[in-house]
Motif scaffolding. Structure first.
Motif, mmCIF file in Angstrom:
data_model
loop_
_atom_site.group_PDB
_atom_site.id
_atom_site.type_symbol
_atom_site.label_atom_id
_atom_site.label_comp_id
_atom_site.label_asym_id
_atom_site.label_seq_id
_atom_site.Cartn_x
_atom_site.Cartn_y
_atom_site.Cartn_z
ATOM 1 N N VAL A 132 52.410 39.244 56.145
ATOM 2 C CA VAL A 132 52.583 39.580 54.741
ATOM 3 C C VAL A 132 53.995 39.197 54.326
ATOM 4 C CG1 VAL A 132 52.582 41.407 53.023
ATOM 5 C CG2 VAL A 132 50.974 41.498 54.952
ATOM 6 N N GLN A 133 54.088 38.390 53.316
ATOM 7 C CA GLN A 133 55.399 38.037 52.769
ATOM 8 C C GLN A 133 55.579 38.742 51.434
ATOM 9 O OE1 GLN A 133 55.336 33.683 52.786
ATOM 10 N NE2 GLN A 133 56.626 33.715 54.605
ATOM 11 N N LEU A 134 56.729 39.374 51.262
ATOM 12 C CA LEU A 134 57.013 40.162 50.076
ATOM 13 C C LEU A 134 58.251 39.606 49.382
ATOM 14 C CD1 LEU A 134 56.560 43.633 51.799
ATOM 15 C CD2 LEU A 134 54.898 42.501 50.306
ATOM 16 N N ALA B 274 53.334 39.925 46.643
ATOM 17 C CA ALA B 274 52.946 39.732 48.034
ATOM 18 C C ALA B 274 52.060 38.507 48.176
ATOM 19 C CB ALA B 274 52.217 40.954 48.558
ATOM 20 N N SER B 275 52.286 37.770 49.235
ATOM 21 C CA SER B 275 51.473 36.579 49.479
ATOM 22 C C SER B 275 50.539 36.856 50.648
ATOM 23 C CB SER B 275 52.366 35.379 49.788
ATOM 24 O OG SER B 275 53.168 35.654 50.921
ATOM 25 N N THR B 276 49.451 37.516 50.357
ATOM 26 C CA THR B 276 48.463 37.783 51.380
ATOM 27 C C THR B 276 47.111 38.054 50.717
ATOM 28 O OG1 THR B 276 47.756 39.271 53.147
ATOM 29 C CG2 THR B 276 49.109 40.212 51.422
ATOM 30 N N ARG B 277 46.054 37.604 51.349
ATOM 31 C CA ARG B 277 44.718 37.853 50.814
ATOM 32 C C ARG B 277 44.311 39.295 51.022
ATOM 33 N NH1 ARG B 277 40.915 32.733 52.618
ATOM 34 N NH2 ARG B 277 41.980 31.137 51.380
ATOM 35 N N ALA C 298 50.711 42.769 43.421
ATOM 36 C CA ALA C 298 52.058 43.178 43.062
ATOM 37 C C ALA C 298 52.197 44.700 43.083
ATOM 38 C CB ALA C 298 52.420 42.655 41.670
ATOM 39 N N VAL C 299 53.398 45.135 43.385
ATOM 40 C CA VAL C 299 53.756 46.548 43.318
ATOM 41 C C VAL C 299 55.008 46.661 42.475
ATOM 42 C CG1 VAL C 299 55.083 46.453 45.486
ATOM 43 C CG2 VAL C 299 54.202 48.636 44.653
ATOM 44 N N TYR C 300 55.112 47.767 41.736
ATOM 45 C CA TYR C 300 56.210 47.939 40.796
ATOM 46 C C TYR C 300 56.910 49.271 41.028
ATOM 47 C CZ TYR C 300 53.282 44.425 38.582
ATOM 48 O OH TYR C 300 52.520 43.301 38.345
#
Length: 121
Positions: free
Chosen positions: A1-3, A23-26, A77-79
């Motif tokens: 997981v890349q954030l 995040a770059s993950t399925r 995305a998370v905020y």
């Protein structure tokens, strides 16, 4: 997981900022996500967490009632909405991911790069 975190900046005390983390993950939606803060000269500390479906959130006592964490699984995305900011909120903010909220609070498996938040008095 890349954030990838963004949204930091300089703000006066009492002001607001909104941090974002992409995040770059399925498999984004299976992870609990959260935010940590590292203030100058101090260790990194937990700030907020949100469960995989957004149904549960958890906050550090120091930010309870002022910060709000949310996520958009369709956007991966998370905020972190930060209101009524104080000088002691200054630090580098990191987003993180883990399998559960409990694990995330103590030992996240994945970290993003930090984004600097500076609150002036």
């Amino acid at each position: 997981v890349q954030l990838q975190a963004s949204g930091g900046g300089l703000v006066q005390a009492g002001g607001s900022l909104r941090l974002s983390c992409a995040a770059s993950t399925r498999t984004f939606r299976v992870y609990s996500l959260g935010w940590f803060r590292q203030s100058p000269g101090k260790e990194r500390k937990f700030v907020a967490a949100i469960s995989w479906n957004g149904g549960n959130t958890d906050y550090a006592d120091s930010v309870e009632g002022r910060f709000a964490i949310s996520r958009d699984n369709s956007e991966n995305a998370v905020y972190l909405q930060m209101n009524s900011l104080k000088p002691e909120d200054t630090g580098v903010y990191y987003c993180a991911a883990a399998g559960t909220t409990a694990v995330l609070k103590t030992a996240p498996g994945y970290w993003g790069q930090g984004t600097q938040v500076t609150v002036s008095s």
